[in-house]
Motif scaffolding. Structure first.
Motif, short mmCIF file in Angstrom:
data_model
loop_
_atom_site.label_atom_id
_atom_site.label_comp_id
_atom_site.label_asym_id
_atom_site.label_seq_id
_atom_site.Cartn_x
_atom_site.Cartn_y
_atom_site.Cartn_z
N SER A 1 53.95 48.72 40.61
CA SER A 1 53.07 47.91 41.48
C SER A 1 53.89 47.25 42.57
O SER A 1 54.82 46.49 42.28
N THR A 2 53.53 47.55 43.83
CA THR A 2 54.34 47.05 44.95
C THR A 2 53.50 46.33 46.00
O THR A 2 54.03 45.75 46.93
N LYS A 3 52.18 46.41 45.88
CA LYS A 3 51.30 45.93 46.96
C LYS A 3 51.25 44.41 47.08
O LYS A 3 51.05 43.87 48.16
N TRP A 4 51.38 43.72 45.96
CA TRP A 4 51.20 42.26 45.95
C TRP A 4 52.46 41.57 45.45
O TRP A 4 53.21 42.16 44.66
N LYS A 5 52.61 40.31 45.89
CA LYS A 5 53.76 39.52 45.40
C LYS A 5 53.25 38.51 44.37
O LYS A 5 52.11 38.04 44.46
N ILE A 6 54.12 38.16 43.46
CA ILE A 6 53.75 37.13 42.49
C ILE A 6 53.44 35.84 43.25
O ILE A 6 54.15 35.47 44.19
N GLY A 7 52.33 35.19 42.87
CA GLY A 7 51.93 33.94 43.53
C GLY A 7 50.85 34.12 44.59
O GLY A 7 50.25 33.14 45.02
N GLU A 8 50.58 35.36 45.01
CA GLU A 8 49.53 35.58 46.01
C GLU A 8 48.15 35.43 45.38
O GLU A 8 47.96 35.80 44.22
N ARG A 9 47.21 34.92 46.20
CA ARG A 9 45.83 34.79 45.71
C ARG A 9 45.03 36.02 46.15
O ARG A 9 45.05 36.41 47.31
N VAL A 10 44.34 36.61 45.18
CA VAL A 10 43.59 37.84 45.45
C VAL A 10 42.21 37.77 44.79
O VAL A 10 41.95 36.88 43.96
N GLY A 11 41.36 38.71 45.18
CA GLY A 11 40.02 38.77 44.59
C GLY A 11 39.63 40.20 44.28
O GLY A 11 40.15 41.15 44.87
N ILE A 12 38.68 40.34 43.36
CA ILE A 12 38.19 41.68 42.99
C ILE A 12 36.69 41.59 42.75
O ILE A 12 36.19 40.58 42.23
N GLY A 13 35.97 42.67 43.13
CA GLY A 13 34.53 42.73 42.93
C GLY A 13 34.16 43.79 41.90
O GLY A 13 34.89 44.03 40.93
N TRP A 14 33.03 44.43 42.14
CA TRP A 14 32.46 45.40 41.20
C TRP A 14 33.38 46.61 40.97
O TRP A 14 33.59 47.06 39.85
N HIS A 15 33.91 47.15 42.08
CA HIS A 15 34.74 48.35 41.97
C HIS A 15 36.14 47.98 41.48
O HIS A 15 36.88 47.30 42.18
#
Ligand code: NAP
Ligand code: ZN
Length: 320
Positions: free
Chosen positions: A74-88
């Motif tokens: 996994s390379t897309k995000w850094k630890i500590g970043e705020r993210v969101g996810i929906g249905w998919h």
């Protein structure tokens, strides 16, 4: 072993329960989120009603969290970043239905299913944008409506109250259709120019009296109520259904020919569309109106949503 609190549906047909289970480990291409907030969507009724691929299952597909651990590759995000996810959920998964969702202190997600949440939004405000917001934003954005057109939103709940705001900000003449008058003041504050009480007047007739709607967005899961709306359309207009009702629509060929008009569905989008919804909401100050509940009271939040008495989206405050 590190443990977490979660709300699980133990098996098909059983009620949701608060449980203590091990914190999940991210696999390849996944990250682990420390969940901050999770919206309660009518779509959660699928997992709660027995349609999940397997049980026990943790529902919830309007999830905001902080990236806490990266899985292999996994390379897309850094630890500590705020993210969101929906249905998919990525890789053909549905969050909260075929993989565990956000009614929990931690969840794992595929990195390519996540969107970035800017600081302008709190986790509690951002959560409803993941499904309710994106679904209505994209449906209206991809519709035939242009600024100045009459656009009606039917059903004022989690989806509908955001749709009213998007329609207003997009420059449409915005009408709300709701059962009874109790939501009128709030809905007008959210940007509705017109309010149609479906218990007092026939919404289709009311829309015809206004010249006919260019777009009617149906969010209320009631096939009969949705069917009757087609007669409120103007010319070359569309009835867009986002509500998930399993009942038959009652439409005649003449209903379509009159415009001629279109009836179609619109389904919730992927991370790219969620990101567009977030960006528009920050730009134009669209925010959900929410009622917050601790994780332990998820069942109460769900029941309130199902009885259409939430104003307007229930959000579980897990660790904001
Ligand atoms: N297309 C998609 O991708 C997508 C995405 C998310 C959700 N959905 C679906 O969209 C629908 C709305 O979800 P939501 O989370 O906004 O639900 P919600 O918060 O419960 O809101 C639905 C609203 O519809 C109206 N309503 C409810 N039951 C009704 C009935 N029997 N007859 C007439 N009106 C009724 C109520 O508004 P009033 O009291 O104002 O009439 C209620 O507030 C659900 O069916 C959900 O599964 C679809
Ligand atoms: Zn949803």
């Amino acid at each position: 072993m590190k443990m977490m609190k979660a709300i699980q549906i133990p098996s098909k047909g059983e009620k949701m329960q608060l449980v203590e289970i091990p914190v999940p480990q991210p696999g390849e291409g996944q990250v682990r989120l420390r969940v901050e907030a999770c919206g309660v969507c009518n779509g959660d009724s699928m997992a709660i009603g027995g349609a999940a691929s397997e049980y026990p299952r943790i529902p919830g597909h309007e999830v905001i969290g902080i990236v806490e651990e990266l899985g292999a590759g996994s390379t897309k995000w850094k630890i500590g970043e705020r993210v969101g996810i929906g249905w998919h959920g990525g890789h053909n998964h549905v969050t909260g239905l075929t993989i565990d969702g956000g009614y929990a202190e931690y969840m794992v997600a595929y990195e390519d299913s996540l969107s970035s949440i800017p600081d302008e939004l709190s986790a509690l405000e951002a959560a409803p944008l993941m499904c309710a917001g994106e679904t209505t934003f994209s449906a209206l954005k991809n519709s035939k409506a242009r600024p100045g057109d009459l656009v009606a939103i039917q059903g004022i709940g989690g989806l509908g109250h955001l749709a009213i705001q998007f329609a207003n900000k997009a420059g449409y003449r915005t009408a709300a259709i709701s059962r009874g008058s109790d939501k009128e003041t709030l809905v007008r504050q959210l940007g509705a120019h017109l309010y149609i009480d479906s218990e007092k007047e026939d919404p289709a007739e009311a829309l015809q009296a206004l010249g006919g709607a260019k777009v009617i967005l149906a969010t209320a899961p009631n096939a009969k109520a949705i069917s009757s709306l087609i007669n409120g359309l103007g010319q070359d207009s569309e009835l867009i259904i986002v509500a998930g009702s399993g009942d038959q629509l009652e439409l005649s060929a003449m209903d379509f020919l009159k415009g001629p008009n279109t009836v179609r569905g619109s389904f919730t989008g992927q991370a790219k569309e969620i990101q567009a919804t977030i960006n528009f909401s920050v730009l134009t100050d669209v925010r959900p109106m929410i009622e917050t509940f601790p994780l332990e009271r998820a069942s109460e939040a769900y029941d309130k949503m199902m009885s259409a008495s939430t104003r307007f989206r229930a959000v579980l405050n897990i660790s904001e």
